[in-house]
Design a protein around this motif. Sequence first.
Motif, PDB file in Angstrom:
ATOM      1  N   ILE A 174      -9.236   5.409   1.807  1.00 45.61           N
ATOM      2  CA  ILE A 174     -10.219   4.737   2.668  1.00 45.61           C
ATOM      3  C   ILE A 174     -10.972   5.803   3.451  1.00 45.61           C
ATOM      4  CG2 ILE A 174     -10.563   3.081   4.539  1.00 45.61           C
ATOM      5  CD1 ILE A 174      -7.668   2.047   3.823  1.00 45.61           C
ATOM      6  N   ILE A 215      -7.237   0.235  -4.523  1.00 48.11           N
ATOM      7  CA  ILE A 215      -7.593   1.131  -3.411  1.00 48.11           C
ATOM      8  C   ILE A 215      -6.534   2.223  -3.237  1.00 48.11           C
ATOM      9  CG2 ILE A 215      -8.032   1.299  -0.919  1.00 48.11           C
ATOM     10  CD1 ILE A 215      -8.935  -1.663  -1.027  1.00 48.11           C
ATOM     11  N   LYS A 216      -6.985   3.485  -3.304  1.00 46.60           N
ATOM     12  CA  LYS A 216      -6.076   4.618  -3.098  1.00 46.60           C
ATOM     13  C   LYS A 216      -6.498   5.478  -1.894  1.00 46.60           C
ATOM     14  CE  LYS A 216      -3.558   3.532  -6.559  1.00 46.60           C
ATOM     15  NZ  LYS A 216      -2.317   2.841  -6.255  1.00 46.60           N
ATOM     16  N   GLU A 248       0.819  -1.210   0.000  1.00 45.50           N
ATOM     17  CA  GLU A 248       0.000   0.000   0.000  1.00 45.50           C
ATOM     18  C   GLU A 248       0.855   1.263   0.000  1.00 45.50           C
ATOM     19  OE1 GLU A 248       0.321  -1.418   4.303  1.00 45.50           O
ATOM     20  OE2 GLU A 248       0.043  -2.284   2.351  1.00 45.50           O
ATOM     21  N   TYR A 280     -13.995   2.053   0.193  1.00 45.34           N
ATOM     22  CA  TYR A 280     -12.742   2.080  -0.564  1.00 45.34           C
ATOM     23  C   TYR A 280     -12.948   2.867  -1.850  1.00 45.34           C
ATOM     24  CZ  TYR A 280     -11.214  -1.802   2.435  1.00 45.34           C
ATOM     25  OH  TYR A 280     -10.871  -2.584   3.504  1.00 45.34           O
ATOM     26  N   TYR A 281     -11.983   3.729  -2.180  1.00 41.52           N
ATOM     27  CA  TYR A 281     -12.043   4.539  -3.401  1.00 41.52           C
ATOM     28  C   TYR A 281     -10.803   4.296  -4.255  1.00 41.52           C
ATOM     29  CZ  TYR A 281     -15.839   7.232  -1.287  1.00 41.52           C
ATOM     30  OH  TYR A 281     -17.041   7.609  -0.730  1.00 41.52           O
ATOM     31  N   ASP A 282     -10.964   4.427  -5.577  1.00 42.72           N
ATOM     32  CA  ASP A 282      -9.799   4.280  -6.470  1.00 42.72           C
ATOM     33  C   ASP A 282      -9.176   5.656  -6.737  1.00 42.72           C
ATOM     34  OD1 ASP A 282     -11.398   5.567  -8.340  1.00 42.72           O
ATOM     35  OD2 ASP A 282     -11.700   3.801  -9.610  1.00 42.72           O
TER      36      ASP A 282
END
Length: 600
Positions: free
Chosen positions: A65, A62-63, A2, A22-24
């Motif tokens: 949270i 995932i980039k 990560e 979770y976001y991209d």
Amino acid sequence: METPALEVQLQTLPSSPGVYQYYDKNQKILYVGKAKNLKKRVTSYFTKRHDSHRIGVMVKKIKEIKHIVVESETDALLLENNLIKKHQPRFNVMLKDDKTYPWICIKNERFPRVFPTRKLVKDGSEYYGPFTSFKTVNTLLDLIKGLYKLRTCNYDLSEEKIRNGKYKVCLEYHLGNCKGPCEAKQPEAEYNSNIEAIRQIVKGNFKESLQQFREQMKQHAEKMEFEDAQRIKNKIDVLENYQAKSTVVNPKITNVDVFSIVSDEGYGYVNFLQLSHGAIIRSHTIEMKKKLDETDEELLELAITEIRQRFSSKSKEIYVPFKVDAGEDVKVTIPKLGDKKKIVELSQRNAKYYRQERFKQMKIVDPDRHVKRIMAQMKEDLRLQVAPTHIECFDNSNIQGTNPVAACVVFKNGKPSKKDYRKFNIKTVEGPDDFASMEEVVFRRYKRLLNEGEDLPQLVIVDGGKGQLSSGVKALEALGLRGKIAIIGIAKRLEEIFYPGDSIPLYLDKKSETLKIIQQLRNEAHRFGITFHRNKRSKSALNTELEEISGIGEKTVIELLKQFRSVKRIKEASEKELAEVIGVSKAAIIYKYYKSKKET
């Protein structure tokens, strides 16, 4: 690994109940989940090794949270459900059922109308449902109309307008379907009493209506009003008949929701039964598409929240087949015996039947999807690296130690490919030796495929236990194919699946599609091998009987067998009968041969 930003976010997560998102890199939401402990749950995604390819793909994307802390697990459950419905994240379970369901409306008005609707209007009216089909609604409304006279007009039946004689009774009154409240021919109290009885029937409680009708029938009988008594008796019969049609469970089981689940590699199927006053008043099944190999527990928890919200269930207790988190306000019961256990089993049967129906529809509408689903299931069940779209199965046949042969059957996309079947005469093995025979035929089969540049199977099955499997493995090793082709053995007695180098067998669910396909392969290989073996033994018998006769060749033997069907009949045939088939000279040879044998 990560990013540093994610590391900081993971380290600062609280250990409270909540919902995480979770976001991209494009700020698009990937996944929404709930947790009893946010820090523990979210961190596990980045520290554990994931068997699922889809989870691995998601974690890489995932980039960022985000999380929302809530008071309790119940709040987390509800918030997760609402966020999933709002954002439809790519990696969350998809509920494949978004249609609008019908309700029964008791209108907020004087002399209320009762009718079906799909629209809920906030005007103080009562709505009962939703029901899973209009057929159910119409059946219930037909019952209600047969028991109680209700108006169907949409007049404003205010006291003032009725008193001023604004309305006249219509055809429904003259047909006996309405008692004419528009002309004050029916008291409001009587009409409202009927509406209260209808409320109870819609809720599944028939007891009060039956008691009321029985009392009315008794009163009419005491007054010698036998026609009226019979009319009420007919209503009692209708009500009792309808009640009998709904599944009666146990009068003590009331206001309970029952949930169960069956699932496969890609989907979960959740059935919901609603019980009221000992009867099932609703049954509904939903299909849920898995996105991250969710467990049955995770799917069922999501479905319970969704279904109870959709059907506005206020039941304080639910029955389920295993422990789930349904929130703090709901009692979760896992029945072990009796009527409660039977009702959970009924729910499970409904889920299984629904799944079977979906498979049948899938086969018709999208056969490719059906094949892909089975292949994916086999890949998972048998712990394979790739889906086994091409499978080959070997079986040895050396009954009573004679004429050892072997058979190889081929399945492509889960179905027999008979043009690819092959049979083998055992060449290098003396006497009945299953292990050496298996090694020989597996080696010969794949040496030939390699030499001819043909496609190799993804899975090889040998009929037998550890010994036969070891022989198959030796053959693959000799050809440099060990690790390139998966190989397993199936033992007959307990349907044990053996893997190379593993002494503990795998036991598949007896009802699983994977085991059924393996059994079908094994049985087909056995059938094909036995047929070949019998033919060879028959031919061997011919060699010792007919071809021993000097001057008689194979073609003559075949002609005779085509006509007479057996060696016995050939022996018993007259010289003339033989001559009609093979000519005079050969007939004379055979006839004299068998005649001399009889004399000796």
